[in-house]
Design a protein around this motif. Structure first.
Motif, PDB file in Angstrom:
ATOM      1  N   ILE A 110       0.599  -1.388  -0.156  1.00 56.43           N
ATOM      2  CA  ILE A 110      -0.165   0.329  -0.237  1.00 56.43           C
ATOM      3  C   ILE A 110       1.311   1.239   0.165  1.00 56.43           C
ATOM      4  N   SER A 111       0.741   2.265  -0.776  1.00 53.82           N
ATOM      5  CA  SER A 111       1.006   3.402  -0.858  1.00 53.82           C
ATOM      6  C   SER A 111       0.131   4.246  -1.233  1.00 53.82           C
ATOM      7  N   ASP A 112       0.367   5.786  -0.884  1.00 54.59           N
ATOM      8  CA  ASP A 112      -0.446   7.062  -1.091  1.00 54.59           C
ATOM      9  C   ASP A 112      -1.585   6.723  -1.920  1.00 54.59           C
ATOM     10  N   MET A 113      -1.593   6.437  -3.422  1.00 55.39           N
ATOM     11  CA  MET A 113      -2.208   6.185  -3.934  1.00 55.39           C
ATOM     12  C   MET A 113      -2.548   4.746  -4.746  1.00 55.39           C
ATOM     13  N   THR A 114      -2.221   3.863  -4.316  1.00 58.79           N
ATOM     14  CA  THR A 114      -1.921   2.085  -4.718  1.00 58.79           C
ATOM     15  C   THR A 114      -1.708   1.195  -4.604  1.00 58.79           C
ATOM     16  N   THR A 115      -3.041   0.778  -4.261  1.00 57.07           N
ATOM     17  CA  THR A 115      -3.036  -0.478  -3.635  1.00 57.07           C
ATOM     18  C   THR A 115      -2.235  -1.513  -4.538  1.00 57.07           C
ATOM     19  N   VAL A 116      -1.712  -2.517  -4.402  1.00 51.98           N
ATOM     20  CA  VAL A 116      -0.584  -3.731  -5.525  1.00 51.98           C
ATOM     21  C   VAL A 116      -1.496  -5.168  -4.080  1.00 51.98           C
ATOM     22  N   ILE A 117      -2.449  -6.073  -4.797  1.00 52.09           N
ATOM     23  CA  ILE A 117      -3.130  -7.204  -4.281  1.00 52.09           C
ATOM     24  C   ILE A 117      -2.249  -8.761  -5.621  1.00 52.09           C
ATOM     25  N   PRO A 182      -7.980   2.016  -3.214  1.00 50.91           N
ATOM     26  CA  PRO A 182      -7.276   3.320  -3.436  1.00 50.91           C
ATOM     27  C   PRO A 182      -8.047   3.586  -4.242  1.00 50.91           C
ATOM     28  N   LYS A 183      -6.652   4.717  -5.035  1.00 48.82           N
ATOM     29  CA  LYS A 183      -7.483   5.406  -5.951  1.00 48.82           C
ATOM     30  C   LYS A 183      -6.352   4.897  -7.086  1.00 48.82           C
ATOM     31  N   ILE A 184      -5.719   3.842  -6.838  1.00 51.13           N
ATOM     32  CA  ILE A 184      -5.261   3.306  -8.459  1.00 51.13           C
ATOM     33  C   ILE A 184      -4.799   1.100  -7.228  1.00 51.13           C
ATOM     34  N   LEU A 185      -5.773   0.681  -8.110  1.00 52.38           N
ATOM     35  CA  LEU A 185      -5.483  -0.581  -7.703  1.00 52.38           C
ATOM     36  C   LEU A 185      -4.876  -1.269  -8.991  1.00 52.38           C
TER      37      LEU A 185
END
Lengths: 414, 130
Positions: A110-117, A182-185
């Motif tokens: 997880i970062s400010d703008m993105t979440t990586v699954i 998030p804003k970007i997944l």
């Protein structure tokens, strides 16, 4: 316990917009309640005069703020996609970290703008289950695509989900973790484009296509220092997984908006170390919010060796190629780089000749590459194209979000 | 112009630069086992908590064990389901180990850091001491 945040606004005379964050501090998409008080109108120009008249107010809300942009990234496990993730999240700023305080074996970033699954979390069979059924992790039968679809759809629509965790150390499915929209997944894994319903949710998709020789070289680098491994075991592992890989993973590449293909170099005869790489960025034409990168003249065919009088390169040098082509029946543009960067000025020279790279300032690609000079691929086309794709995704995100205007709250009085 | 050095990640490249690395690449026999495992754990960088050290050790052991299993299983029929599942498991744990190694060596972080801030009393969060 209910928690609510109260906002005040000026009087709604005609049309006025109030933007409240769709995500509160809890990160949930919550219902908004609007309290209003109608003031009496004296001297209204509508002429009805009575002042007590029936007025109706129309309040409209748009879900614009809560649409998550979804990116899919497909690759075999040992193919550097985590490096890609880090470059991508870095383009957006901020470092991507595992969720704080949760399961330490979580695969999520997880970062400010993105979440990586990591899509391994949607395994329907754990390690024991797969052994019993005789299926590899590559096999669709080991994965729950219904759940993947439901949850990605929910997140895209601004609803948080409890996503399972597949623990790679124990090989078990752990209790779920909460994923807030998030804003970007980014969904990364073996099967982001396998299921048609999930494919349709993706705003952009990338496939990392590593040739067999390069895969072998990379896995040697990865595993040779491990007790238990040898050249034979590494080779055997790749070969045993190949049939399932070819049957289930490889076919996804025709659906990708961008394919990064990594091959051995053509600059050095008989090079089998996989040190120098030839990397091709295959970009689909006609993709919404995505304009392919090009060299000099869009749609033409160009061969370019930047090394010469203005730029001195060390052996084996750098060679570029750009051309339109067809890929699995799709019209594409292919930008190719063979060789490696040795010095900073080579990188900036190359950057200055590429077009449509979606940078915000001159030298941004070089700056991003330098920031992660210790990452694998920082001196060749893998790092260059991953960085450029990251910038294209940023551009795509900004185009998508700017096309949704903030919700106007319209109050009309009859 | 500044000269940038980019890391070369090949084994042959690394060996050329540092012949001493040869020792690290070859597995020790049983006698040297303890020393090798300690060395290889130390070499992993920022491991701070017992839990991380345990995971490293477990993954290392699993790789070794699963490679042997795969070799056995595939002796009969290389194309059988059992054989490919066995090598798939090898791949899975090899990648897990590589991910852990990257976090410790390149990012210089202990993955248990934030978990241990919240749960300092657990066995896993004891500070790892050699």
């Amino acid at each position: 316990m209910a928690v609510s945040t109260v906002y005040t606004t000026q009087s709604l005379n005609s049309t006025c917009s109030i933007s409240t964050p769709a995500k509160t501090h809890l990160g949930f998409h919550q219902k908004q309640v609007v309290f209003y008080r109608r003031t009496s109108k004296k001297g209204s120009s509508s002429g009805s005069g009575s002042g007590s008249g029936s007025g109706s107010c129309v309040i409209t809300c748009s879900a614009g703020d809560s649409q998550t942009v979804v990116i899919g990234l497909a690759a075999d496990s040992g193919c550097g996609k985590s490096t890609f993730m880090r470059r991508l999240t870095s383009v957006f700023g901020g470092a991507a970290e595992p969720p704080k305080g949760g399961n330490p074996d979580s695969n999520t970033l997880i970062s400010d703008m993105t979440t990586v699954i990591c899509l391994d979390d949607y395994h329907s069979l754990d390690r024991t289950g797969r052994k019993e059924k005789g299926v590899t992790a590559l096999d669709p039968r080991a994965n729950d695509f219904d759940l993947m679809y439901e949850q990605v759809k929910a997140i895209k629509n601004g609803v948080a989900v409890d996503k399972p965790i597949y623990n790679h150390v124990t090989g078990l499915l752990d209790p779920p973790e909460l994923i807030k929209p998030p804003k970007i997944l980014v969904i990364e894994g073996l099967h982001p484009m396998f299921d048609e319903r999930v494919r349709d949710l993706l705003d952009f998709s990338i496939y990392l296509d590593i040739s067999n020789e390069v895969k072998f070289a990379w896995k040697i680098q990865r595993d040779m220092a491990e007790r238990g491994h040898s050249l034979e075991s590494i080779k055997a592992s790749i070969e045993a997984r190949k049939p399932d890989f070819d049957a289930y993973i490889d076919p996804q590449k025709k659906y990708a908006d961008a394919v990064i293909e990594v091959l051995p170099t053509q600059l050095i005869p008989d090079d089998n170390e996989g040190k120098v790489l030839r990397v091709r960025l295959i970009m689909k034409e006609g993709v919404k919010n995505f304009s392919p990168v090009y060299l000099f003249d869009e749609g033409s065919t160009i061969s370019w060796i930047p090394c010469g009088r203005k730029l001195t390169c060390s052996y084996p040098g750098i060679k570029f190629h750009y051309a339109p082509d067809s890929y699995f029946g799709n019209e594409v543009s292919i930008l190719e780089m063979d060789g490696q960067f040795d010095r900073l000025d080579e990188l900036i020279y190359v950057e200055s000749h590429l077009s449509n790279i979606s940078t915000k300032f001159y030298g941004e690609v070089t700056q991003q590459m330098l920031k992660h000079a210790d990452f694998p691929g920082s001196n060749n086309g893998t790092g260059l194209f991953q960085t450029i794709v990251g910038l294209k995704i940023r551009d795509l995100y900004e185009q998508i979000t700017s096309s949704k205007t903030a919700a106007p709250l319209e109050a009309t009085k009859a | 112009m500044a000269t940038l050095g980019f890391n070369s990640f090949t084994i042959t490249g690394a060996l050329e630069k540092n012949p001493k690395l040869r020792l690290a690449l070859f597995p020790c026999d049983k006698k040297g086992e303890k020393r090798v495992s300690r060395t290889s754990v130390k070499a992993m960088g920022a491991a701070k908590y017992k839990g991380t050290q345990m995971r490293e050790k477990k993954l290392t052991e699993m790789i070794e064990k699963k490679v042997l299993e795969a070799k056995e299983v595939c002796e009969g029929d290389k194309t059988s389901d059992e054989c490919k599942v066995a090598w798939d498991e090898v791949e899975e744990v090899s990648q897990a180990k590589a991910d852990l190694r990257r976090t410790l060596q390149i990012e210089k972080k202990d993955p248990l850091e934030s978990f241990c801030q919240e749960n300092p009393e657990t066995e896993e969060c004891r500070i790892y001491e050699d």
